[in-house]
Design a protein around this motif. Structure first.
Motif, PDB file in Angstrom:
ATOM      1  N   LYS A  45       0.827  -1.206   0.000  1.00 43.24           N
ATOM      2  CA  LYS A  45       0.000   0.000   0.000  1.00 43.24           C
ATOM      3  C   LYS A  45       0.860   1.255   0.000  1.00 43.24           C
ATOM      4  O   LYS A  45       0.587   2.205  -0.737  1.00 43.24           O
ATOM      5  CB  LYS A  45      -0.944   0.004   1.207  1.00 43.24           C
ATOM      6  CG  LYS A  45      -1.845   1.219   1.219  1.00 43.24           C
ATOM      7  CD  LYS A  45      -2.825   1.183   2.360  1.00 43.24           C
ATOM      8  CE  LYS A  45      -3.707   2.418   2.325  1.00 43.24           C
ATOM      9  NZ  LYS A  45      -4.722   2.371   3.393  1.00 43.24           N
ATOM     10  N   ARG A  46       1.911   1.251   0.812  1.00 45.87           N
ATOM     11  CA  ARG A  46       2.798   2.418   0.879  1.00 45.87           C
ATOM     12  C   ARG A  46       3.391   2.709  -0.497  1.00 45.87           C
ATOM     13  O   ARG A  46       3.373   3.852  -0.965  1.00 45.87           O
ATOM     14  CB  ARG A  46       3.909   2.171   1.907  1.00 45.87           C
ATOM     15  CG  ARG A  46       4.904   3.316   2.038  1.00 45.87           C
ATOM     16  CD  ARG A  46       5.928   3.046   3.139  1.00 45.87           C
ATOM     17  NE  ARG A  46       6.402   1.683   3.167  1.00 45.87           N
ATOM     18  CZ  ARG A  46       7.486   1.246   2.502  1.00 45.87           C
ATOM     19  NH1 ARG A  46       8.193   2.060   1.792  1.00 45.87           N
ATOM     20  NH2 ARG A  46       7.852  -0.012   2.585  1.00 45.87           N
ATOM     21  N   MET A  47       3.894   1.685  -1.174  1.00 43.03           N
ATOM     22  CA  MET A  47       4.497   1.878  -2.490  1.00 43.03           C
ATOM     23  C   MET A  47       3.437   2.254  -3.531  1.00 43.03           C
ATOM     24  O   MET A  47       3.714   3.056  -4.423  1.00 43.03           O
ATOM     25  CB  MET A  47       5.269   0.645  -2.920  1.00 43.03           C
ATOM     26  CG  MET A  47       6.495   0.409  -2.050  1.00 43.03           C
ATOM     27  SD  MET A  47       7.660  -0.689  -2.822  1.00 43.03           S
ATOM     28  CE  MET A  47       8.635   0.520  -3.705  1.00 43.03           C
ATOM     29  N   ARG A  48       2.253   1.700  -3.401  1.00 41.01           N
ATOM     30  CA  ARG A  48       1.171   2.051  -4.329  1.00 41.01           C
ATOM     31  C   ARG A  48       0.809   3.520  -4.210  1.00 41.01           C
ATOM     32  O   ARG A  48       0.704   4.240  -5.209  1.00 41.01           O
ATOM     33  CB  ARG A  48      -0.071   1.184  -4.057  1.00 41.01           C
ATOM     34  CG  ARG A  48      -1.263   1.568  -4.923  1.00 41.01           C
ATOM     35  CD  ARG A  48      -2.483   0.728  -4.633  1.00 41.01           C
ATOM     36  NE  ARG A  48      -2.990   0.801  -3.276  1.00 41.01           N
ATOM     37  CZ  ARG A  48      -3.714   1.822  -2.786  1.00 41.01           C
ATOM     38  NH1 ARG A  48      -3.981   2.871  -3.525  1.00 41.01           N
ATOM     39  NH2 ARG A  48      -4.158   1.775  -1.541  1.00 41.01           N
ATOM     40  N   VAL A  49       0.655   3.978  -2.978  1.00 38.33           N
ATOM     41  CA  VAL A  49       0.303   5.378  -2.741  1.00 38.33           C
ATOM     42  C   VAL A  49       1.433   6.295  -3.219  1.00 38.33           C
ATOM     43  O   VAL A  49       1.176   7.319  -3.864  1.00 38.33           O
ATOM     44  CB  VAL A  49      -0.042   5.600  -1.252  1.00 38.33           C
ATOM     45  CG1 VAL A  49      -0.182   7.075  -0.932  1.00 38.33           C
ATOM     46  CG2 VAL A  49      -1.313   4.849  -0.889  1.00 38.33           C
ATOM     47  N   GLN A  50       2.680   5.925  -2.929  1.00 36.32           N
ATOM     48  CA  GLN A  50       3.824   6.720  -3.392  1.00 36.32           C
ATOM     49  C   GLN A  50       3.870   6.796  -4.915  1.00 36.32           C
ATOM     50  O   GLN A  50       4.336   7.790  -5.467  1.00 36.32           O
ATOM     51  CB  GLN A  50       5.137   6.140  -2.869  1.00 36.32           C
ATOM     52  CG  GLN A  50       5.368   6.356  -1.399  1.00 36.32           C
ATOM     53  CD  GLN A  50       6.611   5.652  -0.879  1.00 36.32           C
ATOM     54  OE1 GLN A  50       7.228   4.850  -1.566  1.00 36.32           O
ATOM     55  NE2 GLN A  50       6.971   5.956   0.354  1.00 36.32           N
TER      56      GLN A  50
END
Length: 77
Positions: free
Chosen positions: A8-13
């Motif tokens: 999720k963190r990488m997706r949002v970034q």
């Protein structure tokens, strides 16, 4: 941090919605949702597909998930 949170963190970034990432990775949006929320864990194959869709290796995706572990957590085990 667990693998779902890392995804999720990488997706949002990357500025992607769950639906966009799911389409790029060729997984269902519901599967991605369950992975990100920790309900399910991805298979190695799915992890590779998600990492590829994010433009990173699976190793890069997993690199930070152990950061919350403290050796003291194992004392007395």
């Amino acid at each position: 941090m667990d693998v779902g949170k890392a995804i999720k963190r990488m997706r949002v970034q990357s500025g992607l919605t769950q639906e966009q990432l799911a389409a790029r990775a060729n997984v269902s949006p519901s599967s991605l949702h369950y992975i990100e929320t920790g309900v399910n864990s991805p298979s190695i194959r799915t992890l590779g597909k998600i990492a590829g869709a994010l433009g990173v290796s699976a190793a890069e995706l997993l690199a930070g998930i152990g950061d919350e572990f403290e050796p003291a957590d194992c004392q007395g085990a």
